[in-house]
Design an enzyme around this catalytic site. Sequence first.
Site, mmCIF file in Angstrom:
data_model
loop_
_atom_site.group_PDB
_atom_site.id
_atom_site.type_symbol
_atom_site.label_atom_id
_atom_site.label_comp_id
_atom_site.label_asym_id
_atom_site.label_seq_id
_atom_site.Cartn_x
_atom_site.Cartn_y
_atom_site.Cartn_z
ATOM 1 N N LYS A 36 36.807 27.877 34.491
ATOM 2 C CA LYS A 36 35.526 28.751 35.058
ATOM 3 C C LYS A 36 34.508 28.670 33.950
ATOM 4 O O LYS A 36 33.417 28.763 34.354
ATOM 5 C CB LYS A 36 36.054 30.364 34.898
ATOM 6 C CG LYS A 36 36.183 30.976 33.421
ATOM 7 C CD LYS A 36 36.616 32.450 33.623
ATOM 8 C CE LYS A 36 36.760 32.695 32.017
ATOM 9 N NZ LYS A 36 37.857 33.638 31.756
ATOM 10 N N ARG A 131 41.005 45.513 28.433
ATOM 11 C CA ARG A 131 40.397 45.067 29.745
ATOM 12 C C ARG A 131 41.209 45.174 30.624
ATOM 13 O O ARG A 131 41.841 46.270 30.832
ATOM 14 C CB ARG A 131 39.679 43.570 29.693
ATOM 15 C CG ARG A 131 38.773 43.188 30.511
ATOM 16 C CD ARG A 131 38.318 41.734 30.495
ATOM 17 N NE ARG A 131 39.279 40.790 31.036
ATOM 18 C CZ ARG A 131 39.247 39.539 30.997
ATOM 19 N NH1 ARG A 131 38.105 38.947 30.481
ATOM 20 N NH2 ARG A 131 39.911 38.589 31.708
HETATM 21 C C1 PLP Z 1 38.793 33.220 30.636
HETATM 22 C C2 PLP Z 1 40.230 33.633 30.773
HETATM 23 C C3 PLP Z 1 41.026 32.871 30.053
HETATM 24 C C4 PLP Z 1 40.823 31.562 29.121
HETATM 25 O O1 PLP Z 1 40.136 31.951 27.994
HETATM 26 P P1 PLP Z 1 39.553 31.048 26.804
HETATM 27 O O2 PLP Z 1 39.150 31.750 25.809
HETATM 28 O O3 PLP Z 1 38.442 30.052 27.549
HETATM 29 O O4 PLP Z 1 40.747 29.911 26.487
HETATM 30 C C5 PLP Z 1 42.494 33.115 30.071
HETATM 31 N N1 PLP Z 1 42.781 34.131 30.839
HETATM 32 C C6 PLP Z 1 42.017 35.120 31.632
HETATM 33 C C7 PLP Z 1 42.305 35.957 32.147
HETATM 34 C C8 PLP Z 1 40.638 34.645 31.451
HETATM 35 O O5 PLP Z 1 39.810 35.477 32.093
#
Ligand code: PLP
Length: 362
Positions: A36, A131
Amino acid sequence: MAWPRLSIDLDAISANAFEVCRRCAHQGISVTAVTKGMSAQPPVAFAMLEGGCHSLGDSRLENLVKLRQAGVKAPLYMIRIPMLSQLPELIRWADGSLMSSLLVMEKLEQCCAAARIHHKIMVMVDLGDLREGLWPHELPLFAEALKKCRWVELQGVAVNFGCYGATLPTREKLEFLVKIRDELSREIGRPLPTCSGGSTSTLELLEKGQVPAGINNLRVGEAILLGHDTNTGSSLSWLRSRTMYLEAEIVEVRIKPSVPIGEIGYDATGGLPSYNDRGERLRAIAAVGRQDVQVDYLEPLDPGVEILGASSDHMILDVEAMERPPKEGDRLRFSINYSAMLMLTTSPYVAQRVTGRSARPR
Ligand SMILES: *Cc1c(COP(=O)(O)O)cnc(C)c1O
């Protein structure tokens, strides 16, 4: 060629993915690469897969569709808890998703049954980051509902750290997650294969050998894309941090006073600015602005450049300290953080250049 332009080194990204996967594999952990941060651009996703990531995760259904249509064969996971309104589309494109709502899970089962499509889910458990996620005491009720599902298949549990609450993962919290997974397995009456212990921020714990046995998946974006961990503020020394940079073109260079002339009101963003009087300074304007990125997320790579601010399309630079001042048409470089990467890869006005050997669909 068009500017502003984001230059992305696919080899560096693929090398980071390889190194993260190698270290995780030592402890029996698979890596879901999270795309993302770069709007799931297929070349980047392929570089991540080339590095050894076994699946891809993204928070936007549009991005998963883009990946599948680009020829990605690896499993795709929706890593934002899905919207009710998108379930019929979700099951067409994603192999699995994260789940934290009984209502959504029941509707998902109905959708899957109607379409005769199986869909994997991972139950999100909230261990304090506040969250998404169920409270551990809600799991028995969830398990009851899951027993009735024929099409939705529970794969395991997952947790977030460092998102809203900026909480850091600990050995104790991850041990608790493994315990929750084991209890849930008992309630469901079959072993649940997956225990996903967080994201980039868990890598530091991994390095210290503090990730307990039982944790067998991580969802990693930032470490692979930028070689950095925002939650701990550290550059991960064993990863490459020069994976991408922004280039912007200079459109004006002129000596100007450091304090505006006349009465001061609100600036272009609605803020009330204040200025330091440093006398007359050499200034440059770069053709990039708030429509593309929040400029305080940028760091000049050329020595002697200071970012003063930006309006929607103009970034104001102090270049007084540059050894060789820029002129119109020159381009300056900036390193970026995760938030800047998100914005720059979302703005339709930012061009891209990918370097490194091209990764092919698999
Ligand atoms: C964005 C996200 C990640 C990845 O996080 P990073 O800090 O970029 O490694 C993993 N799990 C969820 C649910 C996320 O929203």
